[in-house]
Design a protein around this motif. Sequence first.
Motif, PDB file in Angstrom:
ATOM      1  N   ALA B  91       3.068 -14.026  12.172  1.00 37.14           N
ATOM      2  CA  ALA B  91       4.338 -13.695  12.662  1.00 37.14           C
ATOM      3  C   ALA B  91       4.608 -12.298  11.774  1.00 37.14           C
ATOM      4  O   ALA B  91       5.186 -11.278  12.322  1.00 37.14           O
ATOM      5  N   GLN B  92       4.428 -12.457  10.399  1.00 37.64           N
ATOM      6  CA  GLN B  92       4.741 -11.159   9.703  1.00 37.64           C
ATOM      7  C   GLN B  92       3.732 -10.001  10.055  1.00 37.64           C
ATOM      8  O   GLN B  92       4.200  -8.744   9.928  1.00 37.64           O
ATOM      9  N   VAL B  93       2.547 -10.315  10.461  1.00 40.11           N
ATOM     10  CA  VAL B  93       1.390  -9.366  10.836  1.00 40.11           C
ATOM     11  C   VAL B  93       2.115  -8.653  12.064  1.00 40.11           C
ATOM     12  O   VAL B  93       1.811  -7.608  12.372  1.00 40.11           O
ATOM     13  N   GLN B  94       2.661  -9.652  13.039  1.00 42.34           N
ATOM     14  CA  GLN B  94       2.776  -9.273  14.328  1.00 42.34           C
ATOM     15  C   GLN B  94       4.227  -8.398  14.301  1.00 42.34           C
ATOM     16  O   GLN B  94       4.370  -7.380  15.087  1.00 42.34           O
ATOM     17  N   SER B  95       5.125  -8.712  13.225  1.00 37.90           N
ATOM     18  CA  SER B  95       6.286  -8.098  13.070  1.00 37.90           C
ATOM     19  C   SER B  95       6.080  -6.675  12.704  1.00 37.90           C
ATOM     20  O   SER B  95       6.775  -5.609  13.035  1.00 37.90           O
ATOM     21  N   PHE B  96       5.100  -6.415  11.794  1.00 46.23           N
ATOM     22  CA  PHE B  96       4.702  -5.120  11.305  1.00 46.23           C
ATOM     23  C   PHE B  96       4.230  -4.171  12.487  1.00 46.23           C
ATOM     24  O   PHE B  96       4.590  -3.080  12.609  1.00 46.23           O
ATOM     25  N   ASN B  97       3.257  -5.087  13.259  1.00 45.38           N
ATOM     26  CA  ASN B  97       2.515  -4.034  14.362  1.00 45.38           C
ATOM     27  C   ASN B  97       3.849  -3.953  15.282  1.00 45.38           C
ATOM     28  O   ASN B  97       3.752  -2.620  16.297  1.00 45.38           O
ATOM     29  N   SER B  98       4.491  -4.729  15.515  1.00 45.98           N
ATOM     30  CA  SER B  98       5.764  -4.490  16.612  1.00 45.98           C
ATOM     31  C   SER B  98       6.551  -3.356  16.045  1.00 45.98           C
ATOM     32  O   SER B  98       7.198  -2.378  16.947  1.00 45.98           O
ATOM     33  N   TYR B  99       7.017  -3.124  14.953  1.00 46.86           N
ATOM     34  CA  TYR B  99       7.852  -2.090  14.286  1.00 46.86           C
ATOM     35  C   TYR B  99       7.104  -0.776  14.594  1.00 46.86           C
ATOM     36  O   TYR B  99       7.449   0.391  15.007  1.00 46.86           O
ATOM     37  N   LEU B 100       5.767  -0.755  14.274  1.00 48.99           N
ATOM     38  CA  LEU B 100       4.841   0.273  14.679  1.00 48.99           C
ATOM     39  C   LEU B 100       4.842   0.782  16.113  1.00 48.99           C
ATOM     40  O   LEU B 100       5.111   1.820  16.170  1.00 48.99           O
ATOM     41  N   CYS B 101       4.776  -0.143  16.856  1.00 50.91           N
ATOM     42  CA  CYS B 101       4.808   0.218  18.397  1.00 50.91           C
ATOM     43  C   CYS B 101       6.122   0.639  18.820  1.00 50.91           C
ATOM     44  O   CYS B 101       6.377   1.647  19.611  1.00 50.91           O
ATOM     45  N   SER B 102       7.151  -0.230  18.623  1.00 50.87           N
ATOM     46  CA  SER B 102       8.455   0.046  19.138  1.00 50.87           C
ATOM     47  C   SER B 102       9.426   1.231  18.353  1.00 50.87           C
ATOM     48  O   SER B 102      10.330   1.705  18.947  1.00 50.87           O
ATOM     49  N   THR B 103       9.145   1.306  17.039  1.00 48.84           N
ATOM     50  CA  THR B 103      10.024   2.290  16.493  1.00 48.84           C
ATOM     51  C   THR B 103       9.128   3.441  15.840  1.00 48.84           C
ATOM     52  O   THR B 103       9.656   4.637  16.229  1.00 48.84           O
ATOM     53  N   VAL B 104       8.108   3.317  15.190  1.00 49.79           N
ATOM     54  CA  VAL B 104       7.568   4.537  14.667  1.00 49.79           C
ATOM     55  C   VAL B 104       6.594   5.041  15.700  1.00 49.79           C
ATOM     56  O   VAL B 104       6.728   6.533  15.620  1.00 49.79           O
ATOM     57  N   HIS B 105       6.136   4.536  16.425  1.00 44.47           N
ATOM     58  CA  HIS B 105       5.143   5.176  17.291  1.00 44.47           C
ATOM     59  C   HIS B 105       6.145   6.104  18.180  1.00 44.47           C
ATOM     60  O   HIS B 105       5.820   7.127  18.694  1.00 44.47           O
ATOM     61  N   VAL B 106       7.043   5.354  18.659  1.00 43.37           N
ATOM     62  CA  VAL B 106       8.290   6.110  19.455  1.00 43.37           C
ATOM     63  C   VAL B 106       8.782   7.312  18.830  1.00 43.37           C
ATOM     64  O   VAL B 106       9.165   8.188  19.430  1.00 43.37           O
ATOM     65  N   ALA B 107       9.017   7.283  17.733  1.00 43.99           N
ATOM     66  CA  ALA B 107       9.767   8.135  16.746  1.00 43.99           C
ATOM     67  C   ALA B 107       8.761   9.458  16.841  1.00 43.99           C
ATOM     68  O   ALA B 107       9.329  10.640  17.306  1.00 43.99           O
ATOM     69  N   HIS B 108       7.541   9.268  16.683  1.00 41.58           N
ATOM     70  CA  HIS B 108       6.323  10.225  16.890  1.00 41.58           C
ATOM     71  C   HIS B 108       6.455  10.919  18.334  1.00 41.58           C
ATOM     72  O   HIS B 108       6.141  12.171  18.425  1.00 41.58           O
ATOM     73  N   ALA B 109       6.418  10.019  19.245  1.00 45.54           N
ATOM     74  CA  ALA B 109       6.371  10.535  20.711  1.00 45.54           C
ATOM     75  C   ALA B 109       7.487  11.527  20.913  1.00 45.54           C
ATOM     76  O   ALA B 109       7.125  12.252  21.966  1.00 45.54           O
ATOM     77  N   HIS B 110       8.533  11.547  20.403  1.00 46.06           N
ATOM     78  CA  HIS B 110       9.557  12.644  20.519  1.00 46.06           C
ATOM     79  C   HIS B 110       9.372  13.759  20.356  1.00 46.06           C
ATOM     80  O   HIS B 110       9.908  14.971  20.779  1.00 46.06           O
ATOM     81  N   ARG B 111       8.200  14.045  19.497  1.00 44.52           N
ATOM     82  CA  ARG B 111       7.577  15.525  19.375  1.00 44.52           C
ATOM     83  C   ARG B 111       7.040  16.446  20.471  1.00 44.52           C
ATOM     84  O   ARG B 111       7.382  17.330  20.410  1.00 44.52           O
ATOM     85  N   VAL B 112       6.433  15.506  21.232  1.00 41.44           N
ATOM     86  CA  VAL B 112       5.686  16.215  22.397  1.00 41.44           C
ATOM     87  C   VAL B 112       5.887  15.522  23.695  1.00 41.44           C
ATOM     88  O   VAL B 112       5.523  16.076  24.821  1.00 41.44           O
ATOM     89  N   ARG B 113       6.486  14.412  23.735  1.00 40.18           N
ATOM     90  CA  ARG B 113       6.772  13.457  25.113  1.00 40.18           C
ATOM     91  C   ARG B 113       7.925  13.493  25.200  1.00 40.18           C
ATOM     92  O   ARG B 113       8.625  12.302  25.944  1.00 40.18           O
ATOM     93  N   GLY B 114       8.959  14.450  25.057  1.00 38.17           N
ATOM     94  CA  GLY B 114      10.429  14.305  25.223  1.00 38.17           C
ATOM     95  C   GLY B 114      10.920  14.099  26.820  1.00 38.17           C
ATOM     96  O   GLY B 114      11.841  13.595  27.016  1.00 38.17           O
ATOM     97  N   SER B 115       9.957  14.742  27.460  1.00 36.86           N
ATOM     98  CA  SER B 115      10.037  14.643  29.098  1.00 36.86           C
ATOM     99  C   SER B 115      10.092  13.054  29.519  1.00 36.86           C
ATOM    100  O   SER B 115      10.487  12.815  30.794  1.00 36.86           O
ATOM    101  N   ARG B 116       9.755  12.090  28.723  1.00 41.77           N
ATOM    102  CA  ARG B 116       9.692  10.747  29.129  1.00 41.77           C
ATOM    103  C   ARG B 116      11.324  10.392  28.964  1.00 41.77           C
ATOM    104  O   ARG B 116      11.464   9.419  29.719  1.00 41.77           O
ATOM    105  N   TRP B 117      12.168  10.928  28.293  1.00 41.23           N
ATOM    106  CA  TRP B 117      13.315  10.527  28.097  1.00 41.23           C
ATOM    107  C   TRP B 117      14.542  11.596  28.517  1.00 41.23           C
ATOM    108  O   TRP B 117      15.761  11.013  28.475  1.00 41.23           O
ATOM    109  N   ALA B 118      14.080  12.643  28.728  1.00 41.96           N
ATOM    110  CA  ALA B 118      15.293  13.738  28.791  1.00 41.96           C
ATOM    111  C   ALA B 118      14.534  14.654  29.912  1.00 41.96           C
ATOM    112  O   ALA B 118      13.266  14.629  30.165  1.00 41.96           O
ATOM    113  N   SER B 119      15.418  15.810  30.418  1.00 46.02           N
ATOM    114  CA  SER B 119      14.833  16.510  31.332  1.00 46.02           C
ATOM    115  C   SER B 119      15.169  18.369  30.947  1.00 46.02           C
ATOM    116  O   SER B 119      14.428  18.974  31.479  1.00 46.02           O
TER     117      SER B 119
END
Lengths: 205, 205
Positions: B91-119
């Motif tokens: 579960a600790q392995v999964q917790s780390f990977n879940s943080y990467l997908c739900s928080t870190v990857h998402v933070a990164h995606a705001h650099r070039v994928r802003g149109s996913r969440w705004a207009s």
Amino acid sequence: MFKLYFAPGTCALASHIALAEAGADYTVERIDFKTNQQNSPDYLAINPKGRVPALATERGILTETPAILAFIAQSFPNAKLAPLDDALAFAQVQSFNSYLCSTVHVAHAHRVRGSRWASEETSFADMKRKVPETMGACFALIESKMLRGPWVMGEQYTICDPYLYTIATWLEGDGVEIATLPKLAEHHRRMAERAAVKKVLTGQG
Amino acid sequence: MFKLYFAPGTCALASHIALAEAGADYTVERIDFKTNQQNSPDYLAINPKGRVPALATERGILTETPAILAFIAQSFPNAKLAPLDDALAFAQVQSFNSYLCSTVHVAHAHRVRGSRWASEETSFADMKRKVPETMGACFALIESKMLRGPWVMGEQYTICDPYLYTIATWLEGDGVEIATLPKLAEHHRRMAERAAVKKVLTGQG
């Protein structure tokens, strides 16, 4: 004995329901978001991310909903909350929960947590306006491609169900009418009838 | 036999490395983002989310990086890519990977994928400006609280490592200097030396 740190109206509800479904021995501690308790030194010592849920176990703290849900399923195999003996079926459960945390929860968060990703009021307003569209698209996909019915994975109730139920409680505030999603509406109604859900929602679990 | 649908520079690299580490029998198929192949009818039939990675197995398609990584670890237990016999450690392995997908990857995606969440273009620019701060904060937390060293989970290499490595390859573009994060920099260097990583990066895996 587990202790779940939660706040009302958050995704911590999913882990709370799962603990109740599993018949786990647990207590809960409410973190007060109105006083920003999630960022207090005491709570940051529990979860340095300043978020809920966090699950205290005898061997340390666990965070992140998909990880907590899988942990509960594995810790209480008799509750049959996940297909533990089938790696691919278990992965499909995890895939659904991963989509909820990384895409659906994130889409929702842009309604009131825009300051996580931008700095200007105009951006927050822009993000907020788009939430009905993004959440609508997420749930259209869930309705058409993911929710097998009656439960997310079909006949077997799993840890996907309390997580989907929890996020679906946000839909009205997000501007998506649950009545336009018949399979989801039926899932929501079935979930609300479960003893574990009633227990948790009335503060008895 | 597995088939991994990927695109260069995406988080699919994590699953690709894990397949190579596991010694799996697999092929890869590149999806061309420049021609928007991820949203072509053929690919949407594979992954209706229009994203990579997707892993084709003999029993169906699997999506979402944390789910694919855990599936690879469970399917190849001899590769010891996760602590499969210890629910909390898993579960600790999964917790780390879940943080990467739900928080870190998402933070990164705001650099070039802003149109996913705004207009609005002004919102995209605002989001882009904040990425060095958000990614910096994520990686400061990873450096200080999560990365045990030498690998994410300590002495044992796990499915957390290729995922962290993959996201860390985005840091320079995100305006975060890896040299300011000594444990991460060392992790990155160690990862680049692994045979599986070299094989994948040179197109031989």
